[in-house]
Design a protein around this motif. Structure first.
Motif, PDB file in Angstrom:
ATOM      1  N   LEU A 178      -3.478   9.838   4.910  1.00 31.30           N
ATOM      2  CA  LEU A 178      -2.982   9.336   3.199  1.00 31.30           C
ATOM      3  C   LEU A 178      -3.869   8.436   2.830  1.00 31.30           C
ATOM      4  N   VAL A 179      -3.268   7.636   4.064  1.00 32.41           N
ATOM      5  CA  VAL A 179      -4.078   6.292   3.546  1.00 32.41           C
ATOM      6  C   VAL A 179      -5.680   5.831   3.629  1.00 32.41           C
ATOM      7  N   THR A 222       1.153  -0.926   0.022  1.00 31.87           N
ATOM      8  CA  THR A 222       0.004  -0.051   0.147  1.00 31.87           C
ATOM      9  C   THR A 222       0.693   1.268   0.248  1.00 31.87           C
ATOM     10  N   ASN A 276      -7.632   8.650   3.397  1.00 28.25           N
ATOM     11  CA  ASN A 276      -7.845   9.428   2.304  1.00 28.25           C
ATOM     12  C   ASN A 276      -8.155   8.430   0.515  1.00 28.25           C
ATOM     13  N   GLU A 277      -6.897   6.803   0.671  1.00 24.05           N
ATOM     14  CA  GLU A 277      -7.184   7.034  -0.721  1.00 24.05           C
ATOM     15  C   GLU A 277      -7.818   5.618  -0.633  1.00 24.05           C
ATOM     16  N   LYS A 278      -7.832   5.314   1.177  1.00 24.16           N
ATOM     17  CA  LYS A 278      -7.856   3.115   1.117  1.00 24.16           C
ATOM     18  C   LYS A 278      -8.989   3.302   2.330  1.00 24.16           C
ATOM     19  N   ASP A 295       3.620   9.159  -4.983  1.00 23.63           N
ATOM     20  CA  ASP A 295       2.627   9.864  -5.410  1.00 23.63           C
ATOM     21  C   ASP A 295       2.578  11.252  -4.805  1.00 23.63           C
ATOM     22  N   ASP A 296       2.525  10.801  -3.601  1.00 24.84           N
ATOM     23  CA  ASP A 296       2.044  12.021  -2.524  1.00 24.84           C
ATOM     24  C   ASP A 296       3.728  12.523  -1.789  1.00 24.84           C
ATOM     25  N   LEU A 351       0.789   4.589  -2.824  1.00 21.54           N
ATOM     26  CA  LEU A 351       0.434   6.242  -2.465  1.00 21.54           C
ATOM     27  C   LEU A 351       2.454   7.104  -3.018  1.00 21.54           C
ATOM     28  N   TYR A 398       0.384   9.978   7.869  1.00 21.81           N
ATOM     29  CA  TYR A 398       0.419   8.993   6.758  1.00 21.81           C
ATOM     30  C   TYR A 398      -0.816   8.593   6.845  1.00 21.81           C
TER      31      TYR A 398
END
Length: 438
Positions: free
Chosen positions: A333-334, A42, A336-338, A48-49, A46, A330
């Motif tokens: 971030l996870v 995972t 928001n994405e997953k 790109d961030d 991610l 972090y």
């Protein structure tokens, strides 16, 4: 004029391209060795961030199977090879390698990293003399994952704190060979961090220990015989074919595919048995690791962590990556994405105070309960001269643990008896410890 404009436009394009190429050539390249577990995969997805925030740092990944990773990074760091800038290592390696001066101390992380938010037991396990030498990407204990639907069909109800006898009985009743459902899946693949993580933690609950207080091996004890014979008999009755080849990832796949009734393994697996990849997500329940009534449960304590070897020539860039990958932002971030359920567990106290996470992760409370009951300083029923729950925190354990794991995997594969495996483990462990000066 048209020719002039075209010339200047072309010049500008070449200039931009040259600037980009120069920036690329000036970038620092980090080589990271990591394990092929879901949370690590995972993180790679991610990047790109990170790349957007730090265009001056390039990252190259070396992703390896667990046993191969351990052998690879151990060889590299002990020889000062300098192949990697960041290592994925665990609670076993960090104190030993930190004390040897092989790891860069992480005592100057920025205030916004919030070091004090790291769960104390995890932070202590990654420190030497109160100095942090690695930062946790995810922390874990172990617990029981099970199929509530199969449990109900068997006429049973899983207790929050089951015994090993209950687990064995339930596994036998849930086994359905015709429909390819195994009552239980447990690690069998040889390795000090594979089958021996499970069996060492399990042995603690049976009253066994690796060594007595004088560093004499204890595989000739009744407690170890009870542990190994119980494990082998239960796996023969209710385990999958070829179990000696199955580690964490293989058992995860079996459980996700609906081929396991019970799986006792890392609490970090919680998110993967209830996510979209799991065909049985809606039926999964959680309980503590089993015991035998002696005061110790079969649960461990571990953290997959990121550390910087002193051989790295890119220490500051490596610290920048560590701060991004394991810092408080972090998790957001996870999420928001997953989704919140996918946030790496077991590292920060604040995560377990976040209702977004606890509401999305049905395993959250059981994870913390399991982590809180694992005691590396008092891992066994009888006293021992070592620390560590599912490992012995001495440098020699990595080699000895793998050799013992090979003996027990051979017994699981039917290549030798439990008694022969234990006798071989006793002999090789005492020989190695005597050679090491214990």
């Amino acid at each position: 004029m048209k020719l002039e404009r075209a010339f200047f436009a072309a010049t500008a394009i070449v200039s931009v391209a040259a600037t980009a190429a120069m920036a690329q050539s000036d970038a620092t390249t980090l080589t990271i060795a990591t394990v092929n577990n879901g949370d690590m995969i995972t993180m790679q997805g991610l990047m790109d961030d990170f790349n957007e925030k730090h265009p001056d740092i390039n990252v190259e990944w070396v992703t390896l199977e667990e046993n191969v990773l351990r052998q690879n990074v151990t060889t590299d760091i002990s020889t000062g090879g300098g192949q990697y800038d960041i290592l994925t290592i665990g609670t076993y390696e960090v104190p030993i390698w930190g004390a040897n001066g092989w790891l860069v101390p992480l005592d100057d992380l920025p205030a916004e990293y919030e070091v004090d938010d790291i769960i104390p037991a995890i932070r202590d396990g990654l420190s030497v003399d109160d100095t942090l030498y690695a930062v946790p990407f995810y922390g874990e204990s172990s617990f029981t994952m099970y199929r509530k639907d199969l449990m109900e069909e068997a006429g049973l109800e899983m207790p929050d704190a089951p015994t090993w006898e209950f687990i064995r009985d339930a596994a036998a009743k849930m086994t359905d060979r015709e429909n390819d459902v195994n009552g239980i899946c447990l690690r069998g693949k040889a390795g000090w961090g594979e089958n021996m993580a499970l069996l060492t933690a399990m042995s603690n609950s049976f009253g066994a220990r690796w060594f007595d207080e004088d560093w004499n091996a204890q595989f000739d004890s009744e407690a170890w015989s009870n542990t190994l014979n119980f494990y082998l008999d239960m796996m023969e009755e209710s385990g999958p074919a070829g179990a000696a080849n199955n580690g964490f990832n293989e058992n995860l796949t079996l459980f996700q595919q609906g081929k396991c009734g019970i799986w006792i393994d890392a609490t970090s697996a919680g998110q993967f048995v209830v996510n979209d990849d799991s065909t049985v997500a809606e039926h999964v329940g959680f309980a503590q690791a089993p015991d035998t009534g002696l005061g110790k449960r079969g649960n461990w304590l571990w953290a997959w962590s990121l550390a910087i070897p002193t051989s790295s020539e890119n220490v500051e860039a490596a610290k920048t990556f560590l701060t991004w990958a394991t810092g408080p932002d972090y998790g957001e971030l996870v999420a928001n994405e997953k989704g919140w359920v996918a946030v790496p567990p077991g590292t920060r106290s604040s995560l377990y105070e976040n209702e977004n996470y606890t509401g999305a992760a049905p395993f959250a409370d059981m994870t913390m309960a399991s982590m809180n009951t694992a005691d590396p300083n008092n891992p066994t029923v009888d006293p021992v001269p070592y620390t560590g729950v599912q490992f012995v925190a001495i440098p020699e354990f990595q080699g000895i643990g793998t050799q013992v794991g090979q003996q027990f995997a051979a017994a699981l594969a039917g290549q030798q008896s439990a008694e022969d495996a234990l006798a071989a483990a006793q002999e090789l462990t005492n020989e190695e410890m005597e050679a090491a000066g214990y």
